[in-house]
Design a protein around this motif. Structure first.
Motif, PDB file in Angstrom:
ATOM      1  N   ALA A 258       0.829  -1.206   0.000  1.00 47.61           N
ATOM      2  CA  ALA A 258       0.000   0.000   0.000  1.00 47.61           C
ATOM      3  C   ALA A 258       0.865   1.259   0.000  1.00 47.61           C
ATOM      4  CB  ALA A 258      -0.936  -0.008   1.203  1.00 47.61           C
ATOM      5  N   LEU A 259       1.950   1.234   0.767  1.00 49.80           N
ATOM      6  CA  LEU A 259       2.839   2.392   0.820  1.00 49.80           C
ATOM      7  C   LEU A 259       3.442   2.687  -0.549  1.00 49.80           C
ATOM      8  CD1 LEU A 259       4.464   4.565   2.279  1.00 49.80           C
ATOM      9  CD2 LEU A 259       6.115   2.782   2.938  1.00 49.80           C
ATOM     10  N   VAL A 260       3.936   1.662  -1.235  1.00 47.12           N
ATOM     11  CA  VAL A 260       4.539   1.878  -2.552  1.00 47.12           C
ATOM     12  C   VAL A 260       3.480   2.274  -3.570  1.00 47.12           C
ATOM     13  CG1 VAL A 260       5.816   0.796  -4.450  1.00 47.12           C
ATOM     14  CG2 VAL A 260       6.495   0.378  -2.085  1.00 47.12           C
ATOM     15  N   ALA A 261       2.281   1.721  -3.458  1.00 46.28           N
ATOM     16  CA  ALA A 261       1.198   2.152  -4.352  1.00 46.28           C
ATOM     17  C   ALA A 261       0.898   3.628  -4.167  1.00 46.28           C
ATOM     18  CB  ALA A 261      -0.057   1.317  -4.097  1.00 46.28           C
ATOM     19  N   VAL A 262       0.947   4.102  -2.929  1.00 41.35           N
ATOM     20  CA  VAL A 262       0.739   5.526  -2.664  1.00 41.35           C
ATOM     21  C   VAL A 262       1.860   6.353  -3.282  1.00 41.35           C
ATOM     22  CG1 VAL A 262       0.743   7.280  -0.850  1.00 41.35           C
ATOM     23  CG2 VAL A 262      -0.627   5.212  -0.564  1.00 41.35           C
ATOM     24  N   VAL A 263       3.093   5.938  -3.059  1.00 44.67           N
ATOM     25  CA  VAL A 263       4.246   6.696  -3.560  1.00 44.67           C
ATOM     26  C   VAL A 263       4.259   6.741  -5.086  1.00 44.67           C
ATOM     27  CG1 VAL A 263       6.765   6.747  -3.702  1.00 44.67           C
ATOM     28  CG2 VAL A 263       5.656   6.234  -1.513  1.00 44.67           C
ATOM     29  N   VAL A 264       4.143   5.578  -5.708  1.00 46.83           N
ATOM     30  CA  VAL A 264       4.216   5.514  -7.170  1.00 46.83           C
ATOM     31  C   VAL A 264       2.956   6.099  -7.803  1.00 46.83           C
ATOM     32  CG1 VAL A 264       4.353   3.970  -9.166  1.00 46.83           C
ATOM     33  CG2 VAL A 264       5.804   3.557  -7.165  1.00 46.83           C
ATOM     34  N   GLY A 265       1.795   5.745  -7.271  1.00 46.93           N
ATOM     35  CA  GLY A 265       0.543   6.246  -7.834  1.00 46.93           C
ATOM     36  C   GLY A 265       0.429   7.750  -7.759  1.00 46.93           C
ATOM     37  N   SER A 266       0.805   8.328  -6.624  1.00 44.71           N
ATOM     38  CA  SER A 266       0.728   9.789  -6.504  1.00 44.71           C
ATOM     39  C   SER A 266       1.750  10.461  -7.412  1.00 44.71           C
ATOM     40  CB  SER A 266       0.938  10.219  -5.047  1.00 44.71           C
ATOM     41  OG  SER A 266       2.229   9.869  -4.573  1.00 44.71           O
ATOM     42  N   GLY A 267       2.881   9.796  -7.647  1.00 44.09           N
ATOM     43  CA  GLY A 267       3.863  10.335  -8.573  1.00 44.09           C
ATOM     44  C   GLY A 267       3.341  10.367 -10.000  1.00 44.09           C
ATOM     45  N   ILE A 268       2.670   9.297 -10.394  1.00 44.45           N
ATOM     46  CA  ILE A 268       2.081   9.248 -11.738  1.00 44.45           C
ATOM     47  C   ILE A 268       0.985  10.307 -11.867  1.00 44.45           C
ATOM     48  CG2 ILE A 268       0.806   7.833 -13.380  1.00 44.45           C
ATOM     49  CD1 ILE A 268       2.116   5.370 -12.087  1.00 44.45           C
ATOM     50  N   GLN A 269       0.130  10.384 -10.861  1.00 43.78           N
ATOM     51  CA  GLN A 269      -0.958  11.357 -10.887  1.00 43.78           C
ATOM     52  C   GLN A 269      -0.413  12.786 -10.961  1.00 43.78           C
ATOM     53  OE1 GLN A 269      -4.152  11.655 -11.638  1.00 43.78           O
ATOM     54  NE2 GLN A 269      -5.190  10.966  -9.749  1.00 43.78           N
ATOM     55  N   ALA A 270       0.617  13.065 -10.183  1.00 43.27           N
ATOM     56  CA  ALA A 270       1.177  14.408 -10.133  1.00 43.27           C
ATOM     57  C   ALA A 270       1.759  14.831 -11.477  1.00 43.27           C
ATOM     58  CB  ALA A 270       2.261  14.485  -9.057  1.00 43.27           C
ATOM     59  N   THR A 271       2.440  13.916 -12.143  1.00 40.43           N
ATOM     60  CA  THR A 271       3.026  14.273 -13.435  1.00 40.43           C
ATOM     61  C   THR A 271       1.950  14.465 -14.496  1.00 40.43           C
ATOM     62  OG1 THR A 271       3.382  11.921 -13.942  1.00 40.43           O
ATOM     63  CG2 THR A 271       5.225  13.130 -12.988  1.00 40.43           C
ATOM     64  N   GLY A 272       0.813  13.810 -14.327  1.00 38.95           N
ATOM     65  CA  GLY A 272      -0.283  13.991 -15.276  1.00 38.95           C
ATOM     66  C   GLY A 272      -1.034  15.294 -15.076  1.00 38.95           C
ATOM     67  N   LEU A 273      -0.951  15.849 -13.870  1.00 39.21           N
ATOM     68  CA  LEU A 273      -1.700  17.064 -13.554  1.00 39.21           C
ATOM     69  C   LEU A 273      -0.871  18.332 -13.658  1.00 39.21           C
ATOM     70  CD1 LEU A 273      -3.724  15.786 -10.453  1.00 39.21           C
ATOM     71  CD2 LEU A 273      -4.553  16.092 -12.798  1.00 39.21           C
ATOM     72  N   SER A 274       0.449  18.198 -13.559  1.00 35.64           N
ATOM     73  CA  SER A 274       1.302  19.386 -13.583  1.00 35.64           C
ATOM     74  C   SER A 274       2.638  19.071 -14.231  1.00 35.64           C
ATOM     75  CB  SER A 274       1.532  19.899 -12.157  1.00 35.64           C
ATOM     76  OG  SER A 274       2.459  20.964 -12.146  1.00 35.64           O
ATOM     77  N   GLN A 275       3.180  20.048 -14.939  1.00 35.80           N
ATOM     78  CA  GLN A 275       4.511  19.910 -15.522  1.00 35.80           C
ATOM     79  C   GLN A 275       5.571  20.552 -14.626  1.00 35.80           C
ATOM     80  OE1 GLN A 275       4.987  18.022 -18.314  1.00 35.80           O
ATOM     81  NE2 GLN A 275       2.798  17.650 -17.937  1.00 35.80           N
ATOM     82  N   ASP A 276       5.148  21.152 -13.536  1.00 34.46           N
ATOM     83  CA  ASP A 276       6.069  21.798 -12.603  1.00 34.46           C
ATOM     84  C   ASP A 276       6.625  20.749 -11.642  1.00 34.46           C
ATOM     85  OD1 ASP A 276       6.944  23.130 -10.104  1.00 34.46           O
ATOM     86  OD2 ASP A 276       6.262  24.949 -11.116  1.00 34.46           O
ATOM     87  N   VAL A 277       7.947  20.577 -11.658  1.00 34.18           N
ATOM     88  CA  VAL A 277       8.557  19.531 -10.834  1.00 34.18           C
ATOM     89  C   VAL A 277       8.322  19.792  -9.349  1.00 34.18           C
ATOM     90  CG1 VAL A 277      10.720  18.407 -10.199  1.00 34.18           C
ATOM     91  CG2 VAL A 277      10.300  19.010 -12.575  1.00 34.18           C
ATOM     92  N   GLY A 278       8.332  21.054  -8.943  1.00 36.25           N
ATOM     93  CA  GLY A 278       8.072  21.375  -7.544  1.00 36.25           C
ATOM     94  C   GLY A 278       6.679  20.973  -7.114  1.00 36.25           C
TER      95      GLY A 278
END
Length: 247
Positions: free
Chosen positions: A18-38
């Motif tokens: 569950a922890l890795v799903a949160v880390v990886v999933g939120s990373g994928i979601q974040a890159t899809g929603l914003s191009q700003d690395v910060g």
């Protein structure tokens, strides 16, 4: 009476997945929603903070909520010979469960976002300052976890550990993996949160060095004599949830 070793190992596998799903999933979601690395890092770190806090609260009463081979090895080392610490058998069950869970969590996150189930990361993280970041991140985590145990404040672990990891995302150069199992799992996803397979071994080595440094800091700050610390991160076997099938 604590839960059986088999049930504790399952809890570690589920929690780490569950922890890795949160880390990886939120990373994928974040890159899809914003191009700003910060912004991507902010979203990834916030999701990890909330997810980790919930998982420690939920799984802690069953297995202690390690989710991390470095923490498991440190708990075994500090409790060896005490008679009520983690045994070598516990370690042999926990660590494979954590690694398998981490890989499963990465695959699950990939599947949820229609990514290839397994795609090796191309995100190279093989420079010395990143390894130093991992040493610092892991040493701080071990100092926190065992410091809480030494001062009888383990009940604060869900908030304290999650808060530390969230802060370490930002103050360490490596964004604080601080976990060999999570590092291995993140190699299975070629996304924002990934790590190239060639970078995994040095990261894990740095994390183990960090764990040793962290234990040294615990001894320096709190002294060598310590109570058994088998409940790290959270004391387990103390609630009704942990006992129905224990043997």
């Amino acid at each position: 009476m604590s839960a059986s070793l088999g049930r504790r190992a399952v809890a570690e596998a589920v929690g780490t997945a569950a922890l890795v799903a949160v880390v990886v999933g939120s990373g994928i979601q974040a890159t899809g929603l914003s191009q700003d690395v910060g912004v991507q890092l902010l979203a990834n770190s916030l999701a990890t903070v909330f997810g980790l806090g919930v998982l420690i609260t939920l799984i802690g009463p069953v297995s202690g909520a390690h989710f991390n081979p470095a923490v498991t090895l440190a708990a075994w080392f500090t409790g060896r010979g005490s008679g009520d610490g983690l045994t070598a058998r516990d370690v042999a069950a926990y660590i494979p469960a954590q690694v398998a869970g981490a890989i499963s969590g990465a695959v699950l996150a990939n599947a949820m976002f229609a990514e290839p189930l397994v795609k090796w990361s191309a995100h190279d993280r093989s420079t010395g300052h990143l390894w130093l970041g991992e040493i610092v991140a892991t040493a701080g985590l071990v100092l926190l976890v065992f410091g809480l145990a030494r001062t009888d404040r383990a009940a604060l672990a869900p908030v304290a550990v999650a808060s530390y990891i969230g802060a370490a995302y930002w103050f360490t150069s490596s964004t604080s993996f601080a976990n060999p199992a999570v590092t291995i799992g993140r190699a299975f996803s070629d996304t924002f949160a990934g790590i190239a397979p060639a970078s995994v071994a040095p990261f894990v080595a740095a994390q183990l060095v960090g764990a040793a440094v962290g234990l040294g800091l615990v001894a320096a700050v709190f002294g060598r004599a310590a109570p058994a610390e088998t409940g790290v991160v959270v004391p387990h076997g103390e609630t009704e949830l942990a006992t129905p099938f224990a043997r």
